[in-house]
Motif scaffolding. Structure first.
Motif, PDB file in Angstrom:
ATOM      1  N   ARG A 113       0.838  -1.201   0.000  1.00  0.00           N
ATOM      2  CA  ARG A 113       0.000   0.000   0.000  1.00  0.00           C
ATOM      3  C   ARG A 113       0.872   1.249   0.000  1.00  0.00           C
ATOM      4  O   ARG A 113       0.586   2.196  -0.729  1.00  0.00           O
ATOM      5  CB  ARG A 113      -0.938   0.019   1.200  1.00  0.00           C
ATOM      6  N   THR A 114       1.931   1.235   0.783  1.00  0.00           N
ATOM      7  CA  THR A 114       2.833   2.393   0.829  1.00  0.00           C
ATOM      8  C   THR A 114       3.471   2.638  -0.530  1.00  0.00           C
ATOM      9  O   THR A 114       3.525   3.771  -1.018  1.00  0.00           O
ATOM     10  CB  THR A 114       3.923   2.165   1.889  1.00  0.00           C
ATOM     11  N   GLU A 115       3.929   1.570  -1.160  1.00  0.00           N
ATOM     12  CA  GLU A 115       4.562   1.703  -2.475  1.00  0.00           C
ATOM     13  C   GLU A 115       3.546   2.124  -3.538  1.00  0.00           C
ATOM     14  O   GLU A 115       3.886   2.897  -4.451  1.00  0.00           O
ATOM     15  CB  GLU A 115       5.226   0.378  -2.859  1.00  0.00           C
ATOM     16  N   SER A 116       2.333   1.628  -3.426  1.00  0.00           N
ATOM     17  CA  SER A 116       1.305   1.984  -4.411  1.00  0.00           C
ATOM     18  C   SER A 116       0.953   3.462  -4.337  1.00  0.00           C
ATOM     19  O   SER A 116       0.782   4.125  -5.371  1.00  0.00           O
ATOM     20  CB  SER A 116       0.047   1.137  -4.184  1.00  0.00           C
ATOM     21  N   ILE A 117       0.844   4.001  -3.127  1.00  0.00           N
ATOM     22  CA  ILE A 117       0.547   5.433  -2.972  1.00  0.00           C
ATOM     23  C   ILE A 117       1.664   6.270  -3.573  1.00  0.00           C
ATOM     24  O   ILE A 117       1.421   7.243  -4.299  1.00  0.00           O
ATOM     25  CB  ILE A 117       0.342   5.789  -1.489  1.00  0.00           C
ATOM     26  N   ALA A 118       2.914   5.887  -3.292  1.00  0.00           N
ATOM     27  CA  ALA A 118       4.059   6.645  -3.818  1.00  0.00           C
ATOM     28  C   ALA A 118       4.108   6.579  -5.337  1.00  0.00           C
ATOM     29  O   ALA A 118       4.370   7.592  -6.005  1.00  0.00           O
ATOM     30  CB  ALA A 118       5.351   6.109  -3.209  1.00  0.00           C
ATOM     31  N   GLU A 119       3.859   5.407  -5.894  1.00  0.00           N
ATOM     32  CA  GLU A 119       3.912   5.250  -7.352  1.00  0.00           C
ATOM     33  C   GLU A 119       2.759   6.005  -8.018  1.00  0.00           C
ATOM     34  O   GLU A 119       2.930   6.615  -9.064  1.00  0.00           O
ATOM     35  CB  GLU A 119       3.855   3.769  -7.713  1.00  0.00           C
ATOM     36  N   TRP A 120       1.561   5.947  -7.399  1.00  0.00           N
ATOM     37  CA  TRP A 120       0.429   6.703  -7.946  1.00  0.00           C
ATOM     38  C   TRP A 120       0.713   8.202  -7.924  1.00  0.00           C
ATOM     39  O   TRP A 120       0.411   8.914  -8.889  1.00  0.00           O
ATOM     40  CB  TRP A 120      -0.835   6.423  -7.140  1.00  0.00           C
ATOM     41  N   ALA A 121       1.290   8.701  -6.830  1.00  0.00           N
ATOM     42  CA  ALA A 121       1.602  10.129  -6.724  1.00  0.00           C
ATOM     43  C   ALA A 121       2.570  10.556  -7.813  1.00  0.00           C
ATOM     44  O   ALA A 121       2.426  11.626  -8.421  1.00  0.00           O
ATOM     45  CB  ALA A 121       2.172  10.445  -5.346  1.00  0.00           C
ATOM     46  N   ASN A 122       3.549   9.726  -8.098  1.00  0.00           N
ATOM     47  CA  ASN A 122       4.512  10.037  -9.151  1.00  0.00           C
ATOM     48  C   ASN A 122       3.833  10.040 -10.519  1.00  0.00           C
ATOM     49  O   ASN A 122       4.071  10.939 -11.340  1.00  0.00           O
ATOM     50  CB  ASN A 122       5.642   9.010  -9.125  1.00  0.00           C
ATOM     51  N   TRP A 123       2.956   9.052 -10.754  1.00  0.00           N
ATOM     52  CA  TRP A 123       2.241   8.999 -12.036  1.00  0.00           C
ATOM     53  C   TRP A 123       1.319  10.199 -12.185  1.00  0.00           C
ATOM     54  O   TRP A 123       1.268  10.837 -13.241  1.00  0.00           O
ATOM     55  CB  TRP A 123       1.444   7.697 -12.125  1.00  0.00           C
ATOM     56  N   ALA A 124       0.552  10.527 -11.137  1.00  0.00           N
ATOM     57  CA  ALA A 124      -0.421  11.616 -11.218  1.00  0.00           C
ATOM     58  C   ALA A 124       0.259  12.958 -11.431  1.00  0.00           C
ATOM     59  O   ALA A 124      -0.260  13.819 -12.160  1.00  0.00           O
ATOM     60  CB  ALA A 124      -1.260  11.646  -9.940  1.00  0.00           C
ATOM     61  N   THR A 125       1.407  13.165 -10.816  1.00  0.00           N
ATOM     62  CA  THR A 125       2.122  14.433 -10.958  1.00  0.00           C
ATOM     63  C   THR A 125       2.606  14.642 -12.384  1.00  0.00           C
ATOM     64  O   THR A 125       2.615  15.772 -12.887  1.00  0.00           O
ATOM     65  CB  THR A 125       3.314  14.487  -9.986  1.00  0.00           C
ATOM     66  N   ASN A 126       2.994  13.565 -13.031  1.00  0.00           N
ATOM     67  CA  ASN A 126       3.559  13.667 -14.377  1.00  0.00           C
ATOM     68  C   ASN A 126       2.560  13.371 -15.487  1.00  0.00           C
ATOM     69  O   ASN A 126       2.928  13.359 -16.665  1.00  0.00           O
ATOM     70  CB  ASN A 126       4.750  12.704 -14.490  1.00  0.00           C
ATOM     71  N   ALA A 127       1.320  13.127 -15.139  1.00  0.00           N
ATOM     72  CA  ALA A 127       0.296  12.855 -16.151  1.00  0.00           C
ATOM     73  C   ALA A 127      -0.002  14.119 -16.950  1.00  0.00           C
ATOM     74  O   ALA A 127       0.250  15.243 -16.487  1.00  0.00           O
ATOM     75  CB  ALA A 127      -0.970  12.338 -15.479  1.00  0.00           C
ATOM     76  N   PRO A 128      -0.554  13.994 -18.147  1.00  0.00           N
ATOM     77  CA  PRO A 128      -0.950  15.179 -18.916  1.00  0.00           C
ATOM     78  C   PRO A 128      -1.945  16.026 -18.131  1.00  0.00           C
ATOM     79  O   PRO A 128      -2.675  15.516 -17.277  1.00  0.00           O
ATOM     80  CB  PRO A 128      -1.604  14.574 -20.172  1.00  0.00           C
ATOM     81  N   ARG A 129      -1.984  17.308 -18.427  1.00  0.00           N
ATOM     82  CA  ARG A 129      -2.861  18.208 -17.687  1.00  0.00           C
ATOM     83  C   ARG A 129      -4.338  17.878 -17.876  1.00  0.00           C
ATOM     84  O   ARG A 129      -5.161  18.257 -17.051  1.00  0.00           O
ATOM     85  CB  ARG A 129      -2.597  19.657 -18.107  1.00  0.00           C
ATOM     86  N   GLU A 130      -4.668  17.207 -18.932  1.00  0.00           N
ATOM     87  CA  GLU A 130      -6.068  16.832 -19.155  1.00  0.00           C
ATOM     88  C   GLU A 130      -6.531  15.716 -18.218  1.00  0.00           C
ATOM     89  O   GLU A 130      -7.714  15.434 -18.125  1.00  0.00           O
ATOM     90  CB  GLU A 130      -6.275  16.379 -20.608  1.00  0.00           C
ATOM     91  N   VAL A 131      -5.578  15.082 -17.530  1.00  0.00           N
ATOM     92  CA  VAL A 131      -5.885  13.911 -16.699  1.00  0.00           C
ATOM     93  C   VAL A 131      -5.963  14.301 -15.235  1.00  0.00           C
ATOM     94  O   VAL A 131      -5.058  14.926 -14.684  1.00  0.00           O
ATOM     95  CB  VAL A 131      -4.829  12.807 -16.898  1.00  0.00           C
ATOM     96  N   TYR A 132      -7.071  13.933 -14.620  1.00  0.00           N
ATOM     97  CA  TYR A 132      -7.306  14.096 -13.186  1.00  0.00           C
ATOM     98  C   TYR A 132      -7.405  12.701 -12.580  1.00  0.00           C
ATOM     99  O   TYR A 132      -7.886  11.763 -13.223  1.00  0.00           O
ATOM    100  CB  TYR A 132      -8.600  14.871 -12.968  1.00  0.00           C
TER     101      TYR A 132
END
Length: 534
Positions: A113-132
């Motif tokens: 769970r800890t690793e998943s949150i960190a990986e999701w945060a990294n993906w969400a930060t670098n996602a295109p601006r159209e993506v929420y």
């Protein structure tokens, strides 16, 4: 928000407000306002063009960046407490259809769970601006849930015909067992839209976000106004709720560890309570910090701590469960306050954050909600526009510049009796009227104007529009209510003259509303008696 979405959806437009249609548009603006389009178009408060407000003396004023800029500046993320916002005009943008992807993540250990949150945060930060994106951390399950949406009109067909074609082909493919989201299918290439063709979604086939498997995949093409915008409200069932939320710059290791322990550890309520993390960033950072009252422009995430409990026939049990859930929400919120990556909101719910009653112990850096510059400016506007402190029940305005060498003092307005107004650490400013002009926003907005008029005695709406460009305006009328207006709020001593805020019911200290003589917005005090304060 639902009224705004329904009206704009009729014309193929959207505006940034909130991600829950049960919220009030004005409440979203007063607190900042994160929506599905925030990463592309900014916060709700960044999309305000002008507004009409009622001051404490009953006077109606119209404000914009060019006209009464102090009032305009204060309502854009300032939390309220200076005037009642009765109507507001927002930019809106062409959008009919969106895309949504969701799945459950297998993260049944604390480490995963800890690793998943960190990986999701990294993906969400670098996602295109159209993506929420949103990440749900339940307390009654070890598997987080993932949801992402895209409003990329370059790849998402915008016609109703293409939406119906997608749904028909998807339904037929499912029946033939040919539409599989976990593996590539030849049939998906024939669809008007598929998972792998949406920027930001395409890499999630191989990127498992530290989850060994993804379960219950669903990819949809859907209408924005009445389907994507209704998504969060549909997930949240009716019942008891106690909520707190924070803005976050980065999800560092300490915050991730706290969120993991709060949802899986001993302190977890193990019921339907959950913690939601939503992505921000993108266009939020494009606006200068002094352009509007909301100044946490490094905000990349928001954390919602949602406490839930059910009522039973056992009143004693219900009371204990309620107190346990509330204590959990406050514990998590106050632990988050110890992080310098966190900032409190300007919503009235922030008054729930517990601090030293004596005032001798300084709150953590995440307890504050403004910088010194914007906090002092809000105070000056408050003193000038509401000198009698008519609007005395609202969110706190506080700042701490301990970590900034340019600022040396701490300031907060007293609220709910939690914080003592100590002269040694409180700064005050002269009562004066702000006259400085507000920098004009960089977007040129003169296209479609949609006016929504709501009457308590009639559900009718009147709408008018004209189009001249690709940037748009919408205007909505209503009372100023916070996003957290449905929550239980602590009471505030009326004798505390330093306390100020906004509530749904305002007492206007006048026999009737006085109108601005030089106001050219088309309102006349002699038109009728509907503006009398009966």
């Amino acid at each position: 928000v639902v009224d705004l979405d329904n009206q704009l959806g009729n014309y193929g437009f959207m505006s940034v407000a909130g991600t829950d249609q049960r919220l009030g548009v004005v409440g979203c603006v007063l607190g900042g306002g994160i929506g599905f389009g925030t990463r592309l178009y900014g916060l709700a408060c960044d999309n305000v063009v002008n507004a009409q407000v009622v001051l404490g003396d009953g006077t109606i004023r119209n404000c914009s960046p060019a006209k009464r800029p102090d009032l305009f500046w204060s309502i854009c993320g300032g939390g309220g407490g200076i005037a009642v916002v009765t109507s507001i005009t927002l930019r809106c943008y062409p959008l009919e259809n969106a895309a949504m992807l969701g799945f459950n993540m297998s993260a049944n250990t604390t480490k995963l769970r800890t690793e998943s949150i960190a990986e999701w945060a990294n993906w969400a930060t670098n996602a295109p601006r159209e993506v929420y994106s949103q990440l749900y951390l339940p307390t009654n399950s070890t598997n987080p849930s993932f949801m992402a949406s895209s409003i990329d009109t370059k790849v998402i067909p915008q016609s109703e015909a293409m939406l119906e074609r997608f749904r028909d082909m998807q339904e037929r493919a499912v029946k033939r067992n040919r539409f599989g989201l976990g593996r590539k299918e030849n049939g998906s290439a024939k669809l008007p839209l598929s998972w792998e063709r949406v920027p930001g979604f395409d890499d999630l086939r191989s990127n498992k976000i530290c989850s060994p498997t993804k379960n219950k995949h669903h990819f949809r093409m859907l209408r924005y106004a009445d389907e994507l915008q209704a998504h969060n409200a549909q997930l949240c069932k009716a019942g008891n709720m106690f909520l707190s939320f924070k803005f976050v710059k980065h999800l560092d290791a300490d915050i991730i560890q706290l969120l993991t322990e709060a949802t899986t550890g001993k302190i977890s309520p193990k019921n339907e309570s959950q913690i939601q993390i939503v992505s921000a960033g993108g266009a939020v950072a494009d606006v200068p910090k002094d352009c509007v009252a909301f100044d946490f422009r490094d905000c990349n995430f928001a954390i919602y701590i949602v406490g839930r409990w059910d009522n039973t026939e056992n009143a004693s049990r219900d009371y204990r469960e309620r107190e346990r859930v509330i204590a959990w929400v406050q514990l998590v919120a106050n632990k988050l306050n110890s992080s310098d990556q966190v900032r409190s909101t300007a919503h009235p719910e922030s008054t729930r954050d517990l601090v030293s009653k004596s005032g001798r112990t300084k709150p953590g850096p995440g307890w504050y909600n403004f910088t010194k510059g914007n906090g002092t400016k809000l105070e000056e506007i408050k003193k000038a526009r509401d000198p009698r402190n008519v609007f005395s029940l609202a969110s706190r305005v506080s700042w701490d510049n301990h970590h900034d060498s340019r600022h040396s003092r701490h300031y907060t307005r007293r609220h709910s009796g939690h914080h003592n107004n100590n002269n040694n650490n409180t700064t005050t400013t002269r009562q004066r009227r702000r006259s400085s002009s507000l920098p004009a926003t960089k977007r040129d907005t003169t296209t479609i104007s949609t006016t929504i008029t709501t009457s308590s005695s009639s559900p009718s709406r009147t709408t008018s529009s004209s189009c001249t460009d690709d940037s748009y305006l919408t205007s909505t009328s209503g009372s100023a209510t916070s996003e957290e207006s449905m929550m239980e709020m602590p009471t505030t001593p009326q004798e505390d003259v330093e306390n100020w805020s906004v509530t749904p019911s305002m007492i206007l200290d006048s026999d009737y509303f006085e109108f601005d003589d030089d106001d050219d917005e088309g309102i006349d005090a002699d038109d009728d008696d509907s503006y009398r304060d009966d």
